[in-house]
Scaffold this motif. Structure first.
Motif, PDB file in Angstrom:
ATOM      1  N   ALA A 277       0.425  -0.965   0.073  1.00 10.13           N
ATOM      2  CA  ALA A 277       0.006  -0.062  -0.017  1.00 10.13           C
ATOM      3  C   ALA A 277       1.057   1.550   0.563  1.00 10.13           C
ATOM      4  O   ALA A 277       0.457   2.268  -0.868  1.00 10.13           O
ATOM      5  N   GLY A 278       1.876   0.860   1.116  1.00 14.91           N
ATOM      6  CA  GLY A 278       2.654   2.832   0.776  1.00 14.91           C
ATOM      7  C   GLY A 278       3.350   2.352  -0.648  1.00 14.91           C
ATOM      8  O   GLY A 278       4.114   3.648  -0.474  1.00 14.91           O
TER       9      GLY A 278
ATOM     10  N   ALA B  54       2.357   2.179  -3.033  1.00 19.55           N
ATOM     11  CA  ALA B  54       0.957   2.333  -4.166  1.00 19.55           C
ATOM     12  C   ALA B  54       1.369   3.525  -4.464  1.00 19.55           C
ATOM     13  O   ALA B  54       1.258   4.249  -4.850  1.00 19.55           O
ATOM     14  N   MET B  55       1.314   3.797  -2.928  1.00 16.20           N
ATOM     15  CA  MET B  55       1.153   5.421  -3.009  1.00 16.20           C
ATOM     16  C   MET B  55       1.871   5.988  -3.433  1.00 16.20           C
ATOM     17  O   MET B  55       2.195   7.372  -4.120  1.00 16.20           O
ATOM     18  N   ILE B  56       3.265   5.582  -3.327  1.00 15.88           N
ATOM     19  CA  ILE B  56       4.436   6.329  -3.508  1.00 15.88           C
ATOM     20  C   ILE B  56       4.288   7.441  -4.792  1.00 15.88           C
ATOM     21  O   ILE B  56       4.128   8.184  -5.939  1.00 15.88           O
TER      22      ILE B  56
ATOM     23  N   ALA C 275       1.974   6.730  -6.725  1.00  8.06           N
ATOM     24  CA  ALA C 275       1.233   6.915  -7.321  1.00  8.06           C
ATOM     25  C   ALA C 275       1.149   8.521  -7.644  1.00  8.06           C
ATOM     26  O   ALA C 275       0.822   9.763  -8.146  1.00  8.06           O
ATOM     27  N   ALA C 276       1.366   8.566  -6.073  1.00  8.81           N
ATOM     28  CA  ALA C 276       2.012  10.253  -5.849  1.00  8.81           C
ATOM     29  C   ALA C 276       2.778  10.920  -6.756  1.00  8.81           C
ATOM     30  O   ALA C 276       2.304  12.371  -7.675  1.00  8.81           O
TER      31      ALA C 276
ATOM     32  N   PRO D  45       0.825  13.491   7.136  1.00  5.90           N
ATOM     33  CA  PRO D  45       1.038  12.239   7.906  1.00  5.90           C
ATOM     34  C   PRO D  45       1.327  11.722   9.066  1.00  5.90           C
ATOM     35  O   PRO D  45       0.937  11.231  10.515  1.00  5.90           O
TER      36      PRO D  45
ATOM     37  N   SER E 274      14.158   9.011  -4.505  1.00  3.38           N
ATOM     38  CA  SER E 274      12.961   9.023  -4.639  1.00  3.38           C
ATOM     39  C   SER E 274      12.883   9.357  -6.432  1.00  3.38           C
ATOM     40  O   SER E 274      11.971   9.251  -7.461  1.00  3.38           O
TER      41      SER E 274
END
Length: 146
Positions: free
Chosen positions: A11-12, A14-16, A18-19, A61, A102
């Motif tokens: 999930a983490g 995927a969020m990275i 997506a961002a 967050p 990143s």
């Protein structure tokens, strides 16, 4: 001992992703944190709004988790000077490598950048070496002591 949770890791990740994708598709910018932080204070103000919003999104967050008392406990203990030196070396490395994990690892590799692939392979190799040295040569245990 590290507790690996595959669902949360997925999930983490995927969020990275997506961002990074939203930033790239939305305004054509790379989600390289070291570049965003480094430029936030030095670029023209009219070019900085997106950087400050992105950084606010990174900081919200963990602050919310602290305020809601759901943040995991973190103990730095007697290794704080070593951790501070490590953070400084990471900062120096991001300047030398013209980016961070990143920017190179998430965004650069996904774009097929040879420079980013090389940079990511380099930081991964160095990370493996450092973990080996810390655990097997210097016998440091950041979970419970030396």
């Amino acid at each position: 001992m590290t507790q690996f949770t595959p669902g949360l890791a997925l999930a983490g990740g995927a969020m990275i992703g997506a961002a990074a994708g939203i930033l790239w598709l939305g305004i054509g910018r790379i989600a390289g944190i070291s570049g965003i932080v480094g430029s936030a204070a030095t670029s023209r103000q009219d070019e900085n709004d997106w950087r400050w919003v992105f950084l606010l999104g990174l900081l919200t967050p963990p602050v919310a988790a602290l305020l809601l008392h759901i943040a995991p406990a973190i103990e730095l203990g007697r290794h704080l000077p070593l951790l501070a030196a490590s953070g400084l070396l990471v900062g120096v490395g991001t300047r030398l490598g013209s980016g961070c994990t990143s920017g190179h690892g998430v965004c650069g590799i996904s774009r097929g950048s040879p420079r980013s692939i090389t940079a990511t392979l380099t930081f991964m190799a160095v990370a493996f070496l450092v973990v080996f040295l810390v655990r097997h040569v210097f016998h440091l245990d950041f979970q419970g002591g030396a």
